[in-house]
Design a protein around this motif. Structure first.
Motif, PDB file in Angstrom:
ATOM      1  N   ALA A  40     -82.284   5.310  44.421  1.00 53.82           N
ATOM      2  CA  ALA A  40     -81.399   6.136  45.241  1.00 53.82           C
ATOM      3  C   ALA A  40     -80.873   5.201  46.323  1.00 53.82           C
ATOM      4  O   ALA A  40     -81.655   4.639  47.089  1.00 53.82           O
ATOM      5  N   ASP A  41     -79.555   5.002  46.374  1.00 54.59           N
ATOM      6  CA  ASP A  41     -78.980   4.003  47.284  1.00 54.59           C
ATOM      7  C   ASP A  41     -77.660   4.487  47.873  1.00 54.59           C
ATOM      8  O   ASP A  41     -76.589   4.091  47.413  1.00 54.59           O
ATOM      9  N   PRO A  42     -77.703   5.328  48.896  1.00 53.48           N
ATOM     10  CA  PRO A  42     -76.452   5.823  49.486  1.00 53.48           C
ATOM     11  C   PRO A  42     -75.615   4.715  50.119  1.00 53.48           C
ATOM     12  O   PRO A  42     -74.396   4.836  50.231  1.00 53.48           O
ATOM     13  N   GLY A  43     -76.232   3.600  50.504  1.00 50.55           N
ATOM     14  CA  GLY A  43     -75.509   2.501  51.137  1.00 50.55           C
ATOM     15  C   GLY A  43     -74.502   1.813  50.236  1.00 50.55           C
ATOM     16  O   GLY A  43     -73.544   1.202  50.724  1.00 50.55           O
ATOM     17  N   ILE A  44     -74.685   1.913  48.932  1.00 51.56           N
ATOM     18  CA  ILE A  44     -73.761   1.248  48.011  1.00 51.56           C
ATOM     19  C   ILE A  44     -72.340   1.804  48.136  1.00 51.56           C
ATOM     20  O   ILE A  44     -71.372   1.119  47.826  1.00 51.56           O
ATOM     21  N   ALA A  45     -72.206   3.022  48.626  1.00 54.39           N
ATOM     22  CA  ALA A  45     -70.885   3.645  48.765  1.00 54.39           C
ATOM     23  C   ALA A  45     -69.993   2.882  49.737  1.00 54.39           C
ATOM     24  O   ALA A  45     -68.775   2.936  49.630  1.00 54.39           O
ATOM     25  N   VAL A  61     -63.448  10.453  49.608  1.00 56.51           N
ATOM     26  CA  VAL A  61     -63.206  11.681  48.847  1.00 56.51           C
ATOM     27  C   VAL A  61     -63.835  11.572  47.463  1.00 56.51           C
ATOM     28  O   VAL A  61     -64.685  12.372  47.095  1.00 56.51           O
ATOM     29  N   ILE A  62     -63.406  10.579  46.682  1.00 54.67           N
ATOM     30  CA  ILE A  62     -63.926  10.404  45.319  1.00 54.67           C
ATOM     31  C   ILE A  62     -63.785   8.953  44.879  1.00 54.67           C
ATOM     32  O   ILE A  62     -62.785   8.288  45.171  1.00 54.67           O
ATOM     33  N   VAL A  78     -68.751   9.517  42.145  1.00 52.55           N
ATOM     34  CA  VAL A  78     -69.338   9.867  43.431  1.00 52.55           C
ATOM     35  C   VAL A  78     -68.336  10.587  44.323  1.00 52.55           C
ATOM     36  O   VAL A  78     -67.193  10.148  44.460  1.00 52.55           O
ATOM     37  N   HIS A  79     -68.800  11.690  44.914  1.00 48.51           N
ATOM     38  CA  HIS A  79     -68.081  12.378  45.997  1.00 48.51           C
ATOM     39  C   HIS A  79     -68.900  12.283  47.283  1.00 48.51           C
ATOM     40  O   HIS A  79     -68.368  12.089  48.352  1.00 48.51           O
ATOM     41  N   ASP A  80     -70.217  12.480  47.161  1.00 50.34           N
ATOM     42  CA  ASP A  80     -71.129  12.562  48.296  1.00 50.34           C
ATOM     43  C   ASP A  80     -72.118  11.400  48.234  1.00 50.34           C
ATOM     44  O   ASP A  80     -73.043  11.400  47.411  1.00 50.34           O
ATOM     45  N   ALA A  81     -71.935  10.422  49.122  1.00 52.89           N
ATOM     46  CA  ALA A  81     -72.753   9.209  49.102  1.00 52.89           C
ATOM     47  C   ALA A  81     -74.238   9.484  49.310  1.00 52.89           C
ATOM     48  O   ALA A  81     -75.081   8.711  48.856  1.00 52.89           O
ATOM     49  N   VAL A  98     -73.175   4.131  38.890  1.00 56.04           N
ATOM     50  CA  VAL A  98     -73.358   4.662  40.239  1.00 56.04           C
ATOM     51  C   VAL A  98     -72.874   6.102  40.186  1.00 56.04           C
ATOM     52  O   VAL A  98     -71.671   6.346  40.093  1.00 56.04           O
ATOM     53  N   VAL A  99     -73.833   7.041  40.213  1.00 54.80           N
ATOM     54  CA  VAL A  99     -73.469   8.439  40.013  1.00 54.80           C
ATOM     55  C   VAL A  99     -74.093   9.334  41.077  1.00 54.80           C
ATOM     56  O   VAL A  99     -75.169   9.048  41.611  1.00 54.80           O
ATOM     57  N   GLN A 100     -73.397  10.414  41.354  1.00 54.63           N
ATOM     58  CA  GLN A 100     -73.902  11.446  42.258  1.00 54.63           C
ATOM     59  C   GLN A 100     -74.645  12.470  41.432  1.00 54.63           C
ATOM     60  O   GLN A 100     -74.142  12.940  40.408  1.00 54.63           O
ATOM     61  N   VAL A 101     -75.849  12.816  41.876  1.00 57.07           N
ATOM     62  CA  VAL A 101     -76.673  13.804  41.184  1.00 57.07           C
ATOM     63  C   VAL A 101     -77.154  14.853  42.183  1.00 57.07           C
ATOM     64  O   VAL A 101     -77.106  14.641  43.389  1.00 57.07           O
TER      65      VAL A 101
END
Length: 118
Positions: A40-45, A61-62, A78-81, A98-101
């Motif tokens: 889980a890596d929100p920083g990659i966004a 946004v996307i 991804v929409h939500d980092a 890199v996917v949002q789940v």
């Protein structure tokens, strides 16, 4: 958003809703033998995405589709980092997904428990 699951000896990533249109993919199937792991890596966004080809990118946004950076091909949806999971691959078309789940920690645990020991 994506649904990530295990089907036999494959990792299956199902792209949901309109993201199929933005990402130009509806499903990715990867042999578990080619999955190196997940985090889980929100920083990659915040990192540069590279050149999209094909895909959609609207900052904050996307980010969806195939992106090329530093000689690697990366798939994004991804929409939500805050809900990003990064799936590292070997010997595949993509170097990583890199996917949002819905639940990043549960998704990482699922993948890590299914990946064969190296």
């Amino acid at each position: 958003m994506a649904q990530v699951g295990i089907d036999g000896d494959s990792l299956v990533v199902e792209i949901e809703g309109l993201d199929k249109l933005w990402a130009l993919k509806s499903r990715l199937v990867i042999p578990l033998a080619n999955v190196r792991g997940a985090t889980a890596d929100p920083g990659i966004a915040k990192e540069p995405k590279g050149i999209k080809a094909p895909g959609t990118y609207l900052p904050d946004v996307i980010t969806a589709g195939t992106f090329h950076r530093d000689g690697e091909r990366v798939f994004w949806d991804v929409h939500d980092a805050s809900r990003i999971v990064v799936i590292e691959l070997a010997d595949e078309k993509y170097a990583r997904l890199v996917v949002q789940v819905a639940d990043p920690q549960a998704t990482v645990a699922l993948i890590e428990s299914a990946v064969p020991s190296r």
